[in-house]
Design an enzyme around this catalytic site. Structure first.
Site, short mmCIF file in Angstrom:
data_model
loop_
_atom_site.label_atom_id
_atom_site.label_comp_id
_atom_site.label_asym_id
_atom_site.label_seq_id
_atom_site.Cartn_x
_atom_site.Cartn_y
_atom_site.Cartn_z
N ASN A 149 19.56 34.60 77.72
CA ASN A 149 18.75 33.16 77.38
C ASN A 149 18.75 32.07 78.26
O ASN A 149 17.76 31.45 78.56
CB ASN A 149 18.59 33.04 75.90
CG ASN A 149 19.84 32.47 75.69
OD1 ASN A 149 20.90 32.50 76.11
ND2 ASN A 149 19.79 31.70 74.52
N GLU A 247 30.48 31.03 71.03
CA GLU A 247 29.21 30.50 70.70
C GLU A 247 28.21 31.52 70.21
O GLU A 247 27.63 32.30 70.91
CB GLU A 247 28.63 29.68 71.94
CG GLU A 247 29.39 28.49 72.20
CD GLU A 247 29.39 27.46 71.21
OE1 GLU A 247 29.01 27.46 70.23
OE2 GLU A 247 30.56 26.66 71.27
N CYS A 281 19.75 29.59 71.13
CA CYS A 281 20.45 29.73 69.90
C CYS A 281 19.99 28.35 69.09
O CYS A 281 20.48 28.36 67.82
CB CYS A 281 21.84 29.79 69.98
SG CYS A 281 22.53 28.84 71.30
N GLU A 461 31.64 23.65 73.61
CA GLU A 461 31.49 23.85 75.17
C GLU A 461 31.11 22.63 75.41
O GLU A 461 30.67 21.69 74.71
CB GLU A 461 30.42 25.06 75.34
CG GLU A 461 30.82 26.54 74.90
CD GLU A 461 30.15 27.64 75.75
OE1 GLU A 461 30.80 28.02 76.81
OE2 GLU A 461 29.16 27.80 75.51
#
Ligand code: UN1
Length: 499
Positions: A149, A247, A281, A461
């Site tokens: 994505n 993640e 997300c 991250e």
């Protein structure tokens, strides 16, 4: 076009000789064939990364950073070309694809600066004539397993910090986006990365993933994707005591209070729920509306959703591109009967779009579900498509309760003009990212990115926090007293009072 693996500084085909197809999800056109890797290719990539680690870790960090600066410049130069390829490869509209490349550029420049930082602590020692400090030490070989994505930005979140800290990398991108992965490796090759430091293995996660994760030559796995896969990887790697940074999913919500600027809130909802066809997300797949404004909000949201134009992401007139694949389209659409069965109402959209040219791609109408209760599956499960569920709440306390009622905890936002409510929300939201008077997407690279609860496993991250994933702390003591000094032992010497 044919896409190959990159192992030990050479572009090579898989030992299997097999290929898979890379296609445009808006019209089914084939863009490229890609080499289909098998376990032996993973072995070669890990071996190359292990060998390269011996010398890469000794390259001064500012020099490693310089290579990243050059990579950032090349990305900037190629931005438009890469964005166009990204739109064709995974469907997001061109403006968003440019944003994805820009996020990769931002991350690359930001992390390049860490070549001259990587701060540790220098602290007083408790004994005289003794020095105490901490430094970062690379982990070794990193497996970077990335989703489709954000085919450029997310790989940079993993690869750039890994490299600047002296690790070497085996990069396994999603099989839907091999082209952008090849492009990123080309950029780093042109920037002067020595051979073996970054290796690319193309192919399917279900076939290569377990082998890569459990490979004894891999020290750390950094993964972005579904919570199910994240749990599987963590289980495999946990037994081997490898570090895993995950993640994972989200069920992000926008809370709209009755004092909100409703126009602003609707803009934020439309952008966060339907941008990237909901395949972020961070996408807003829930809207928690104060009852006092719910009818108005629903009317306006439905009006806006119905006006959004589906099409190829390279066309100027397109607001929303396709989903990435047939299976994603089917998965997203399977939630419509689930919603209806549970008593929700489809106020907008709800159908697979098949008019004219859309029939050739994987398009789903932007969908607004209303009459949704907090415990329904459509309010709890990550759908990862252009579907958002409106839930009503009577006050801020109830809204926060609903917000925190899912297993995920990535992003959320509140629209309000009340500063007290905004601060209570900031304090009580159980998510790694919180916005006030903005949607749930659009995190910037200089702050930590990640989530609480089942969205992750405690790592972050981006920002300075990324450095903690890709390095170990080493604490260093230097005793220049010339005699035995015993820490924590109750003697006069300890206080320095002895003759
Ligand atoms: C993702 O969807 O996995 O905050 C990443 C955002 C983007 C990154 C999304 N900067 O929406």
């Amino acid at each position: 076009m044919h896409l190959q693996n990159y192992i030990d500084g050479r572009w090579v085909d898989s030992t299997s000789g097999e290929t898979f197809e890379d296609t445009d999800p808006a019209n089914g056109e084939m863009l490229a064939t890609a080499t289909k890797s098998v376990a032996a290719d993973v072995d070669r990539a890990v071996d190359a990364a292990r060998r390269a680690f011996d010398s890469w870790r000794l390259v001064p960090a500012p020099k490693r950073g310089e290579i990243l600066y050059r990579a950032g410049e090349i990305l900037l130069r190629r931005k438009d070309e890469l964005a166009r390829e990204m739109t064709r490869e995974m469907g997001k509209v061109l403006a968003e694809a440019r944003g994805d490349v820009q996020e990769g550029i931002d991350m690359t420049y930001y992390i390049a600066g860490e070549g001259r930082r990587q701060f540790g602590d220098v602290v007083p020692a408790e004994l005289p004539n003794k020095w105490a400090m901490s430094v970062r030490h690379p982990q070794g070989v990193v497996a970077a397993i990335t989703p489709w994505n954000f085919p450029l930005a997310i790989p940079t979140w993993k690869i750039m910090p890994a490299l600047v800290l002296g690790n070497t990398v085996v990069f396994k991108p999603a099989s839907y986006t091999p082209l952008l992965a090849v492009r990123l490796v080309e950029v780093l090759e042109e920037a002067g990365l020595p051979k073996g430091v970054l290796n690319l293995v193309l192919g399917s996660g279900s076939e290569l993933g377990d082998h890569l994760v459990t490979h004894p030559g891999i020290d750390l796995i950094s993964f972005t994707g579904s919570s199910e896969t994240g749990a599987h990887i963590s289980e495999l790697a946990g037994r081997l005591l490898k570090r895993v940074s995950c993640e994972l999913g989200g069920k992000n919500a926008i809370v709209v209070m009755d004092d909100a600027d409703l126009d602003l809130a609707i803009d934020g909802i439309v952008w966060s729920a339907f941008g990237t066809s909901g395949q972020r997300c961070t996408a807003a797949s829930r809207v928690i509306s104060h009852r006092g404004v719910a009818n108005d909000l629903i009317d306006r949201l439905v009006g806006r959703a119905k006006k959004l134009r589906l099409g190829h992401g390279l066309e100027d007139s397109t607001d929303i591109g396709p989903l990435v694949s047939k299976s994603q389209l089917e998965r997203v659409h399977s939630y419509i009967p689930v919603a209806e069965k549970e008593g929700a109402t489809i106020a907008a959209g709800g159908r697979v779009a098949r008019d004219g040219a859309l029939a050739k791609g994987f398009f789903h109408e932007p969908t607004v579900l209303v009459d949704v209760k907090p415990n329904m599956r459509v309010a709890q499960e990550e759908i990862f498509g252009p579907v958002t569920a409106v839930i009503e709440a009577s006050n801020l306390d109830e809204a926060i309760k609903v917000l925190n009622s899912t297993k995920y905890g990535l992003s959320c936002s509140i629209y309000t003009r009340n500063v007290n409510d905004a601060f209570r929300f900031l304090r009580d939201a159980e998510t790694g990212i919180v916005y006030v008077n903005a949607g749930t997407t659009g995190a910037e690279v200089q702050l930590p990115f990640g989530g609480m609860k089942s969205t992750g496993n405690g790592h972050r991250e981006a920002g300075r926090a990324a450095l903690d994933v890709y390095s170990e702390w080493k604490s260093i003591y230097i005793d220049y007293s010339g005699k035995l000094q015993r820490a924590q032992i109750d003697t006069a010497e300890k206080t320095g009072m002895a003759p």
